[in-house]
Scaffold this active site. Structure first.
Site, PDB file in Angstrom:
ATOM      1  N   LYS A 173       0.892  -1.176   0.000  1.00 51.28           N
ATOM      2  CA  LYS A 173       0.000   0.000   0.000  1.00 51.28           C
ATOM      3  C   LYS A 173       0.921   1.215   0.000  1.00 51.28           C
ATOM      4  CE  LYS A 173      -1.667   3.038   1.931  1.00 51.28           C
ATOM      5  NZ  LYS A 173      -1.339   4.414   1.506  1.00 51.28           N
ATOM      6  N   GLU A 176      -0.407   7.476  -1.115  1.00 49.82           N
ATOM      7  CA  GLU A 176      -1.371   7.969  -2.108  1.00 49.82           C
ATOM      8  C   GLU A 176      -0.880   9.256  -2.772  1.00 49.82           C
ATOM      9  OE1 GLU A 176      -1.527   7.895   1.106  1.00 49.82           O
ATOM     10  OE2 GLU A 176      -2.609   9.598   1.969  1.00 49.82           O
ATOM     11  N   SER A 226       5.001   8.339   9.662  1.00 55.33           N
ATOM     12  CA  SER A 226       5.114   9.228  10.819  1.00 55.33           C
ATOM     13  C   SER A 226       4.892   8.453  12.118  1.00 55.33           C
ATOM     14  CB  SER A 226       4.101  10.364  10.687  1.00 55.33           C
ATOM     15  OG  SER A 226       2.809   9.817  10.559  1.00 55.33           O
ATOM     16  N   CYS A 281      13.661  11.034   6.375  1.00 55.04           N
ATOM     17  CA  CYS A 281      13.639  10.630   7.787  1.00 55.04           C
ATOM     18  C   CYS A 281      15.035  10.673   8.376  1.00 55.04           C
ATOM     19  CB  CYS A 281      13.062   9.236   7.930  1.00 55.04           C
ATOM     20  SG  CYS A 281      14.094   8.005   7.159  1.00 55.04           S
TER      21      CYS A 281
HETATM   22  P1  NAD Z   1       2.327   9.132   6.987  1.00 58.57           P
HETATM   23  O1  NAD Z   1       2.444   8.522   8.329  1.00 58.57           O
HETATM   24  O2  NAD Z   1       1.382  10.262   6.815  1.00 58.57           O
HETATM   25  O3  NAD Z   1       1.916   8.035   5.897  1.00 58.57           O
HETATM   26  C1  NAD Z   1       2.617   6.829   5.754  1.00 58.57           C
HETATM   27  C2  NAD Z   1       1.687   5.775   5.190  1.00 58.57           C
HETATM   28  O4  NAD Z   1       0.622   5.547   6.112  1.00 58.57           O
HETATM   29  C3  NAD Z   1       1.027   6.173   3.876  1.00 58.57           C
HETATM   30  O5  NAD Z   1       0.952   5.036   3.059  1.00 58.57           O
HETATM   31  C4  NAD Z   1      -0.352   6.652   4.294  1.00 58.57           C
HETATM   32  O6  NAD Z   1      -1.337   6.432   3.311  1.00 58.57           O
HETATM   33  C5  NAD Z   1      -0.645   5.812   5.519  1.00 58.57           C
HETATM   34  N1  NAD Z   1      -1.445   6.518   6.522  1.00 58.57           N
HETATM   35  C6  NAD Z   1      -1.478   7.853   6.771  1.00 58.57           C
HETATM   36  N2  NAD Z   1      -2.288   8.120   7.807  1.00 58.57           N
HETATM   37  C7  NAD Z   1      -2.786   6.937   8.222  1.00 58.57           C
HETATM   38  C8  NAD Z   1      -3.687   6.563   9.265  1.00 58.57           C
HETATM   39  N3  NAD Z   1      -4.218   7.465  10.083  1.00 58.57           N
HETATM   40  N4  NAD Z   1      -3.965   5.249   9.409  1.00 58.57           N
HETATM   41  C9  NAD Z   1      -3.418   4.326   8.609  1.00 58.57           C
HETATM   42  N5  NAD Z   1      -2.568   4.634   7.600  1.00 58.57           N
HETATM   43  C10 NAD Z   1      -2.252   5.919   7.406  1.00 58.57           C
HETATM   44  O7  NAD Z   1       3.817   9.572   6.563  1.00 58.57           O
HETATM   45  P2  NAD Z   1       4.248  10.375   5.269  1.00 58.57           P
HETATM   46  O8  NAD Z   1       3.839  11.808   5.431  1.00 58.57           O
HETATM   47  O9  NAD Z   1       3.876   9.668   4.025  1.00 58.57           O
HETATM   48  O10 NAD Z   1       5.841  10.273   5.395  1.00 58.57           O
HETATM   49  C11 NAD Z   1       6.610  11.131   6.171  1.00 58.57           C
HETATM   50  C12 NAD Z   1       6.900  10.535   7.537  1.00 58.57           C
HETATM   51  O11 NAD Z   1       7.518   9.265   7.392  1.00 58.57           O
HETATM   52  C13 NAD Z   1       7.888  11.352   8.348  1.00 58.57           C
HETATM   53  O12 NAD Z   1       7.467  11.365   9.694  1.00 58.57           O
HETATM   54  C14 NAD Z   1       9.193  10.599   8.194  1.00 58.57           C
HETATM   55  O13 NAD Z   1      10.128  10.786   9.242  1.00 58.57           O
HETATM   56  C15 NAD Z   1       8.699   9.212   8.170  1.00 58.57           C
HETATM   57  N6  NAD Z   1       9.672   8.315   7.566  1.00 58.57           N
HETATM   58  C16 NAD Z   1      10.364   7.490   8.386  1.00 58.57           C
HETATM   59  C17 NAD Z   1      11.313   6.661   7.853  1.00 58.57           C
HETATM   60  C18 NAD Z   1      12.087   5.740   8.730  1.00 58.57           C
HETATM   61  O14 NAD Z   1      12.780   4.900   8.205  1.00 58.57           O
HETATM   62  N7  NAD Z   1      12.008   5.842  10.043  1.00 58.57           N
HETATM   63  C19 NAD Z   1      11.560   6.657   6.469  1.00 58.57           C
HETATM   64  C20 NAD Z   1      10.821   7.508   5.664  1.00 58.57           C
HETATM   65  C21 NAD Z   1       9.870   8.336   6.227  1.00 58.57           C
END
Ligand code: NAD
Length: 493
Positions: A173, A176, A226, A281
């Site tokens: 998944k 989006e 996140s 990240c």
């Molecule tokens: P996000 O948490 O908003 O989304 C990540 C994924 O989760 C997406 O596929 C999204 O569709 C899904 N998602 C979003 N909200 C959700 C919910 N309430 N319930 C279930 N699924 C949900 O993150 P983002 O904005 O796409 O990415 C940025 C974040 O990711 C930053 O916080 C960054 O630090 C983190 N990140 C961490 C790493 C790591 O290795 N630790 C690597 C890359 C990014």
């Protein structure tokens, strides 16, 4: 409007849901496509498809599975430009940056191609008289990956290369916000010889994730995103009996000691702070200037920021692109309206920050108060904070007290100080004069504290362990003449 399909059973499948999610071109701000958010039924179809295909894939020989990874590796290699330009068209990062992402993703296919060696179990001959004991790594079944917007090619490859080569079925998944590259990768897997149904892509958002979390046929979930979402996925997934690794956000500190090479440290801070517009990240978001180094370091960083060329990926001179969305750009920008630090370089004043597109030029904030939002939040944008401390001990305390523990770096010429830092610091990944210490694919990637929920890090050896479970066989081929009844607990001596 172009609609981004799912990938189920080895081909594109149009979504049937009623909710539409926009995919922007971040450089212009215009909507270029839309995701038809998957319904619970569509997620179920993808999982069932993987479930039906997985037994044959598991039964395929190790060398056959490794061969698919070899071919996939070559196909990704041959399509680097196409993958990089597709992901940058939806993410906004520069082509050079996107190419780096593809290269780091490719490493995971190379690692996974070594599975015949890596999946060898242990064997102990004569553990007891006439008894041998050996271990086997078996796949889990169907596993799912949920990935963030900031690495739409690399992070899925962190997951699926190991999961597939170990004999699992996979449902991805993707974010989006930049969903299209997942379909290109799916097609390359198909062309590499992966049987239909083993790898599936479901486009969508929370609704699709919730369906994966609830599906009893999904045995494990890898998540990157996140912290609040990571924590909730970890809690729900484990409650539902699944194996979960959920990587969250970060606040990465770069500690600069007074003896550091200041120009080199400034180069590193600017590269790691503003690369990919700070949307990594592993981005350095806080520079911790120790003792006398502060003034000179801030001056050198500010000078370098002034030379950064911000622009669209289509501009060959651009070094930094836009942010992912208007909403995110506005949020990042709003930090600069608040108190808690001295704004030395103000990205809001650059013409490009007024649009079109979701641009925000780099900003530098000095003397940041650690109680302020500059320090407390993961800003995830081109705003670099500098915190000043007097001593090494204060610097380590700061890093260790922070809620996140993804990556950190120390800049110094003193090997003893660097070694002490690697010993003292509470973070999963440490750089010594290296600002973005993302491990190579034959190590594993993962943070500590609120940067990772779960036990195993991602990709590399931990990744293979995550996607397999261990079976231990105790075996004896008795000579019937020596067999006897013995109700005692089996002894080895
Ligand atoms: P996000 O948490 O908003 O989304 C990540 C994924 O989760 C997406 O596929 C999204 O569709 C899904 N998602 C979003 N909200 C959700 C919910 N309430 N319930 C279930 N699924 C949900 O993150 P983002 O904005 O796409 O990415 C940025 C974040 O990711 C930053 O916080 C960054 O630090 C983190 N990140 C961490 C790493 C790591 O290795 N630790 C690597 C890359 C990014």
């Amino acid at each position: 409007m172009r609609q981004v399909p799912h990938w189920i059973g080895g081909r594109e499948v149009a979504g049937t849901g009623s909710r539409r999610l926009p995919v922007f071109d971040p450089a212009t701000g215009e909507v270029q496509a839309e995701v038809v958010a998957a319904t619970t039924e569509e997620v179920r179809t993808a999982v069932r498809t993987a479930l039906a295909a997985q037994p044959d894939w598991r039964a395929a020989s190790l060398s056959r599975r490794a061969e698919v990874m070899f071919r996939f590796r070559d196909l990704v290699d041959g399509h680097r430009k196409e993958i990089a330009s597709l992901l940058s068209s939806e993410h906004g990062k520069t082509i050079a940056d996107a190419s780096g992402e593809v290269a780091r993703g490719l490493e995971n296919a190379e690692f996974a191609a070594g599975a015949p060696h890596l999946l060898k179990g242990g064997y102990s001959e004569q553990a007891a008289g006439g008894v041998d004991v050996y271990s086997i790594q078996q796949p889990l079944g169907v596993v799912a990956g949920i990935t963030p917007f900031n690495f739409p090619a690399m992070v899925p490859m962190w997951m699926f290369c190991n999961a597939l080569v170990a004999g699992n079925g996979f449902v991805l998944k993707p974010s989006e916000k930049d969903p299209s590259v997942s379909l290109l990768l799916a097609d390359l897997l198909r062309r590499a010889g992966l049987p239909d149904g083993i790898f599936n892509v479901i486009q969508g958002d929370k609704e699709a994730v919730d369906a994966l979390l609830a599906d009893p046929d999904v045995k494990a979930i890898s998540f990157v995103g996140s912290t609040p979402v990571a924590q909730s996925i970890y809690e729900t997934g484990t409650r539902n009996g699944k194996r979960v690794q959920a990587l969250g956000g970060a606040k990465n500190h770069m500690v600069v000691l007074p003896d550091a090479d200041v120009p080199a440290a400034a180069d590193a801070a600017v590269s790691a702070g503003f690369g990919s517009a700070g949307e990594r990240c592993m981005a350095v978001s806080v520079v911790v200037a120790v003792g006398s180094v502060g003034d000179k370091l801030v001056e050198e960083i500010a000078t370098r920021i002034g030379r950064i060329k911000v622009g669209a990926a289509s501009d060959p001179d651009a070094e930094m692109g836009p942010l992912i969305s208007q909403q995110h750009r506005d949020k990042v920008r709003s930090y600069l309206d608040g108190d808690g630090g001295e704004v030395v370089v103000d990205g809001r004043t650059a013409a490009i920050s007024d649009g079109p597109g979701f641009f925000l030029a780099p900003s530098l904030v000095d003397k940041v108060d650690t109680g302020s939002p500059y320090y407390q939040d993961e800003i995830f944008g081109p705003v670099l904070s500098v915190v000043r401390v007097d001593t090494y001990d204060e610097a380590v305390q700061l890093v260790n007290d922070n809620q996140w523990g993804n990556g950190t770096a120390i800049f110094t010429r003193d090997g003893g100080a660097a070694r002490r830092y690697q010993y003292d610091v509470e973070c999963g990944m440490v750089g010594v004069n290296v600002p973005i210490p993302v491990p190579v694919a034959y190590y594993s990637f993962g943070g500590w504290k609120a940067s990772l929920f779960g036990d195993l890090h991602m990709y590399g050896p931990d990744g293979l362990r995550f996607y397999t479970r261990t079976k231990v066989v105790t075996s004896r081929w008795p000579d019937p003449a020596t067999s006897e009844v013995d109700l005692g607990f089996p002894k080895v001596r």
